[in-house]
Enzyme design. Sequence first.
Site, PDB file in Angstrom:
ATOM      1  N   HIS A 147      -1.298  -4.908  -1.832  1.00  0.00           N
ATOM      2  CA  HIS A 147      -1.411  -3.469  -1.614  1.00  0.00           C
ATOM      3  C   HIS A 147      -1.311  -3.155  -0.126  1.00  0.00           C
ATOM      4  O   HIS A 147      -1.247  -4.050   0.718  1.00  0.00           O
ATOM      5  CB  HIS A 147      -2.741  -2.954  -2.165  1.00  0.00           C
ATOM      6  CG  HIS A 147      -3.944  -3.509  -1.443  1.00  0.00           C
ATOM      7  ND1 HIS A 147      -4.419  -4.789  -1.645  1.00  0.00           N
ATOM      8  CD2 HIS A 147      -4.771  -2.956  -0.509  1.00  0.00           C
ATOM      9  CE1 HIS A 147      -5.480  -5.003  -0.888  1.00  0.00           C
ATOM     10  NE2 HIS A 147      -5.712  -3.914  -0.175  1.00  0.00           N
TER      11      HIS A 147
ATOM     12  N   ARG B 286      -7.701  -9.288  -5.370  1.00  0.00           N
ATOM     13  CA  ARG B 286      -7.492  -7.860  -5.052  1.00  0.00           C
ATOM     14  C   ARG B 286      -6.011  -7.747  -4.792  1.00  0.00           C
ATOM     15  O   ARG B 286      -5.495  -8.248  -3.807  1.00  0.00           O
ATOM     16  CB  ARG B 286      -8.314  -7.480  -3.812  1.00  0.00           C
ATOM     17  CG  ARG B 286      -8.012  -6.074  -3.280  1.00  0.00           C
ATOM     18  CD  ARG B 286      -8.498  -5.005  -4.254  1.00  0.00           C
ATOM     19  NE  ARG B 286      -8.409  -3.683  -3.643  1.00  0.00           N
ATOM     20  CZ  ARG B 286      -7.381  -2.857  -3.806  1.00  0.00           C
ATOM     21  NH1 ARG B 286      -6.344  -3.224  -4.546  1.00  0.00           N
ATOM     22  NH2 ARG B 286      -7.390  -1.663  -3.242  1.00  0.00           N
TER      23      ARG B 286
ATOM     24  N   HIS C 139      -2.437   0.394   2.845  1.00  0.00           N
ATOM     25  CA  HIS C 139      -3.174   1.649   3.012  1.00  0.00           C
ATOM     26  C   HIS C 139      -2.517   2.526   4.079  1.00  0.00           C
ATOM     27  O   HIS C 139      -1.807   2.032   4.963  1.00  0.00           O
ATOM     28  CB  HIS C 139      -4.616   1.391   3.465  1.00  0.00           C
ATOM     29  CG  HIS C 139      -5.355   0.386   2.659  1.00  0.00           C
ATOM     30  ND1 HIS C 139      -5.921   0.671   1.438  1.00  0.00           N
ATOM     31  CD2 HIS C 139      -5.639  -0.921   2.899  1.00  0.00           C
ATOM     32  CE1 HIS C 139      -6.523  -0.405   0.969  1.00  0.00           C
ATOM     33  NE2 HIS C 139      -6.363  -1.390   1.835  1.00  0.00           N
TER      34      HIS C 139
ATOM     35  N   GLU D  28     -10.787   4.470  -1.665  1.00  0.00           N
ATOM     36  CA  GLU D  28     -10.282   3.197  -2.191  1.00  0.00           C
ATOM     37  C   GLU D  28      -9.317   3.421  -3.347  1.00  0.00           C
ATOM     38  O   GLU D  28      -8.431   2.614  -3.610  1.00  0.00           O
ATOM     39  CB  GLU D  28     -11.457   2.328  -2.635  1.00  0.00           C
ATOM     40  CG  GLU D  28     -11.082   0.981  -3.231  1.00  0.00           C
ATOM     41  CD  GLU D  28     -10.457   0.028  -2.225  1.00  0.00           C
ATOM     42  OE1 GLU D  28      -9.941  -1.018  -2.662  1.00  0.00           O
ATOM     43  OE2 GLU D  28     -10.463   0.339  -1.008  1.00  0.00           O
TER      44      GLU D  28
ATOM     45  N   GLU E 189      -7.377  -1.384   8.138  1.00  0.00           N
ATOM     46  CA  GLU E 189      -8.499  -2.013   7.429  1.00  0.00           C
ATOM     47  C   GLU E 189      -9.128  -3.103   8.293  1.00  0.00           C
ATOM     48  O   GLU E 189      -8.449  -4.034   8.721  1.00  0.00           O
ATOM     49  CB  GLU E 189      -8.008  -2.614   6.112  1.00  0.00           C
ATOM     50  CG  GLU E 189      -9.060  -3.423   5.356  1.00  0.00           C
ATOM     51  CD  GLU E 189      -8.501  -4.030   4.074  1.00  0.00           C
ATOM     52  OE1 GLU E 189      -7.898  -3.258   3.283  1.00  0.00           O
ATOM     53  OE2 GLU E 189      -8.638  -5.248   3.858  1.00  0.00           O
TER      54      GLU E 189
END
Length: 468
Positions: free
Chosen positions: A152, A149, A154, A220, A158
């Site tokens: 990244h 994954r 956000h 997402e 998380e």
Amino acid sequence: MQLLTTALAVLAITELTSARTTPYWAKQHLLGDPAAAVKVKNPYQPGLKDKYDHKVDAVGDELDPLPYRNGKGASVLGPWNRERSRQNPDVVRPPTTDHGTLPNYRWSFADSHIRIEEGGWTRQTTIRELPTSKELAGVNMRLDMGVIRELHWHIQAEWAYVLEGKVRITALDTEGGNFVDDLEKGDLWYFPAGHPHSLQGLAPNGTEFLLIFDDGNFSEDSTFLLTDWLAHTPKSVLAENFRISPEVFEAIPEKEKYIFQGSLPGPMDKERAPLTNGVKKTELNFTHRLSQQEPLNTTGGQVRIADSKRNFHISKTVAAAHLTLNPGAMREMHWHPTADEWSFVISGRARVTIFASEGNARTQDYQAGDVGIVPRNMGHFIENLSDDEPVELLEIFRADEYTDFSLFDWMASTPRRMVAEHLFQGDKERSKKFLDAMEKGLDEVGTHDSIRKVPDDHYEGDEEAKEL
């Protein structure tokens, strides 16, 4: 007996008596004694009456729920989704105590759209799928062995629980410190908002995990991705930023990679090693071994709590409890004063009734892969529907600390006269039975085993209940 007068802000140190050494948060009273429980063989009959609304395990007993209740209702003549009805029998035949038009608090990940990628997939339950999921959003993700994954970050924080397999995580703190760790089933991680990170499946079958974000509006698809950013930055700027010729960046992806097959990582010690003298190791701990945490063991099950106040200090916006309810057990009637409850069922089958004041209540049933919402301060319980299988679930909150109020403790800590006049005014015999049970149960909480069973004589004298 010293009464409980302090607030839940001091959960970890509150005691009701000198012998009561169990922290208040640990009193997850998983009630129930299968030997004393009443089993309703088939409530879906025109003439059957069950004035106490006993639980029904339609899946385990292979029943076909129909809208019959206490002499009322009728059969179904039109189209009928039997499997869906079996999964939620208390919607087909609500308890007599249900009332009002409360919204739906249940959603199954099986109904969520799945985004399929190279070697993995992802699906989400947010306020768009479940409108009552206002405070938290959930993502269920699968990564095969070696699948990444991508790097990244956000807008939201998380929190994650590893459902199966093994995963390697990397992260960076605000001081430039790097973090690498390998996690297995039952472990947690937490990345504060904006902290960059990556995930990669290890082991022969990779990994699957539940992600929780501290905003029900999370998506997402709105993640900030490394490849997406570079693909939308002029190559001349990339060249200046990284001090290298722009032609090097002609090979980068033209769009986001999101989830993709990567090479297997080397030993963690090697990957933890600084790449240059300018890279350092973080002093923060982004992970917690919840599965290795000593549980509160009870005759009705187990509970483990993880929050920033007790043991998972970095997790400032998400608190959680991992519960196992044995067959025939229940999580007692209670409420949470600081946050909505976002529950995820890992295994088993359970029913929950939510009391919303003003005479409103709704009962729904849950099984593995289902999400349940209970708004803050609304009273509820969790009852294992099966007499053979345990229920394993997560209770998750947008809060820094796990807190709850127990109806049992409230009643047991209130002057006996006050309780008696509220519930049994004019009936001394039933009043005494209730108050004696409260006192006995409160004394038992002072022992290591803080679970109160249904007494063997629970249905003594109630021949109608026994016959069911």
